[in-house]
Design a protein around this motif. Structure first.
Motif, mmCIF file in Angstrom:
data_model
loop_
_atom_site.group_PDB
_atom_site.id
_atom_site.type_symbol
_atom_site.label_atom_id
_atom_site.label_comp_id
_atom_site.label_asym_id
_atom_site.label_seq_id
_atom_site.Cartn_x
_atom_site.Cartn_y
_atom_site.Cartn_z
ATOM 1 N N GLU A 1 -3.396 0.010 10.719
ATOM 2 C CA GLU A 1 -2.808 0.069 9.377
ATOM 3 C C GLU A 1 -1.389 0.631 9.419
ATOM 4 O O GLU A 1 -0.477 0.112 8.763
ATOM 5 C CB GLU A 1 -3.700 0.939 8.485
ATOM 6 C CG GLU A 1 -3.231 1.056 7.059
ATOM 7 C CD GLU A 1 -3.600 -0.152 6.211
ATOM 8 O OE1 GLU A 1 -3.448 -0.056 4.987
ATOM 9 O OE2 GLU A 1 -4.011 -1.193 6.751
ATOM 10 N N ILE B 1 -3.235 7.935 5.866
ATOM 11 C CA ILE B 1 -3.941 6.754 6.388
ATOM 12 C C ILE B 1 -5.109 7.190 7.273
ATOM 13 O O ILE B 1 -6.198 6.596 7.240
ATOM 14 C CB ILE B 1 -2.966 5.844 7.166
ATOM 15 C CG1 ILE B 1 -1.925 5.239 6.204
ATOM 16 C CG2 ILE B 1 -3.718 4.740 7.891
ATOM 17 C CD1 ILE B 1 -2.506 4.386 5.095
ATOM 18 N N LYS C 1 0.838 -1.195 0.000
ATOM 19 C CA LYS C 1 0.000 0.000 0.000
ATOM 20 C C LYS C 1 0.874 1.246 0.000
ATOM 21 O O LYS C 1 1.613 1.497 0.942
ATOM 22 C CB LYS C 1 -0.898 -0.007 1.229
ATOM 23 C CG LYS C 1 -1.905 1.117 1.250
ATOM 24 C CD LYS C 1 -2.921 0.854 2.331
ATOM 25 C CE LYS C 1 -4.058 1.821 2.260
ATOM 26 N NZ LYS C 1 -5.171 1.397 3.099
ATOM 27 N N ARG D 1 -8.577 1.962 13.504
ATOM 28 C CA ARG D 1 -8.248 1.362 12.209
ATOM 29 C C ARG D 1 -6.984 1.976 11.609
ATOM 30 O O ARG D 1 -6.166 1.262 11.014
ATOM 31 C CB ARG D 1 -9.425 1.516 11.251
ATOM 32 C CG ARG D 1 -10.657 0.749 11.703
ATOM 33 C CD ARG D 1 -11.696 0.705 10.616
ATOM 34 N NE ARG D 1 -12.931 0.095 11.082
ATOM 35 C CZ ARG D 1 -13.962 -0.187 10.292
ATOM 36 N NH1 ARG D 1 -13.893 0.090 8.996
ATOM 37 N NH2 ARG D 1 -15.050 -0.745 10.775
#
Length: 309
Positions: free
Chosen positions: A272, A205, A41, A268
């Protein structure tokens, strides 16, 4: 008696390196394609259009070739200063690159935004490859006529049919990109996957989670900045980010009832970042109202954006 002389070792293949701009309309799947080709990513993804706001470079190695993919914002009709800067970044990426990948959502077909991009690419006389994405969602008989229509507008050197989400067609695309790069030294170290600094990655992010978890009115009126980055003795890092929104109602939506949504955004995003940075991350979020942030030149420059002209 000595034997025959040993054959010299085979010469290493000469290195190749080039910039490939990934351009197209919003929601064509450009960031998903870049992440899939890079194998990690490097660009945030959400179902909402205009997720990417500035150029992000992903470095992909294929044999002796280094392919530098430039993920650009989706090209659309701009209204705000932020919009104009995003579109300028997209066209700047195409202008600077050795090759442009024109990514088209095969489901959407040849709509007005796609047609406008094709015509401008044709006028620019740049090397263009056409990538029809999301072909797994379209009946195969419809693909060849669409490819022919697009090639009539902007003659593409090559046409690829892929599904970035499913991974189909990507090996062939990457092999051909590696072969098409001009001879030359690599631009980035072998272990560098992106030119996105960690502070900016953290902000992106968090913004991805805002995009994914808020109502339609909030996403494009929100930006995120990493205010503080503190290394910790245990090898982890404390990251303090501020989410800026334009109106009080948007602030309430981002925070959620009893702070539930901002906690979930943080949970979250922290997971990540911990995965991407491969270290413990202690993430602290704040939400502030800042009307008109998307018209402030200084704030756009902080995102790496400049208006055209």
């Amino acid at each position: 008696m000595s034997g025959p002389p040993e054959a010299p070792p085979p010469a290493a293949a000469p290195t190749r390196c080039g910039l490939v701009a990934v351009v197209g309309a919003p929601n064509a799947g450009k960031s998903t394609l870049v992440n899939a080709l890079a194998g990690t990513k490097v660009s945030i993804v959400s179902p909402k259009p205009q997720t990417t706001r500035f150029r992000i470079r992903a470095v992909v190695l294929r044999g002796p070739s280094q392919v530098v993919l430039v993920d650009t914002p989706g090209i659309f009709a701009p209204r705000r200063r932020l919009d104009r800067a995003m579109v300028a970044a997209a066209w700047g990426g195409a202008q600077d690159a050795d090759l442009a990948l024109f990514v088209v959502d095969a489901r959407g077909g040849l709509g007005a935004p796609v047609r406008a991009i094709a015509e401008r690419l044709a006028r620019a006389r740049r090397r263009v490859w056409l990538v029809l994405n999301k072909v797994d969602l379209v009946a195969p008989p419809a693909l060849l006529p669409l490819a022919a229509e697009l090639n009539a507008l902007v003659p593409a050197e090559e046409t690829f049919m892929v599904s970035a989400e499913k991974g189909s067609g990507l090996d062939r695309l990457l092999d051909r990109l590696a072969e098409a790069m001009p001879p030359g030294p690599w631009l980035f170290p072998e272990d560098e996957l992106t030119d996105l600094p960690d502070r900016l990655l953290a902000a992106e992010i968090v913004r991805e989670q805002v995009l994914r978890q808020t109502h339609e009115e909030v996403p494009h009126h929100a930006t995120v900045e990493t205010e503080q980055w503190t290394e910790r003795p245990d090898g982890g890092v404390r990251v303090d980010c501020t989410i800026y929104v334009s109106r009080p109602g948007q602030k309430a939506i981002v925070i959620g009832e009893g702070g539930a949504r901002i906690r979930e955004i943080g949970r979250r995003a922290r997971a990540e970042l911990t995965r991407l940075l491969e270290r413990p991350v202690h993430l602290f979020l704040n939400v502030k109202e800042r009307p008109g942030w998307d018209e402030e030149r200084a704030r756009l420059r902080a995102l790496g954006l400049e208006e055209e002209g």
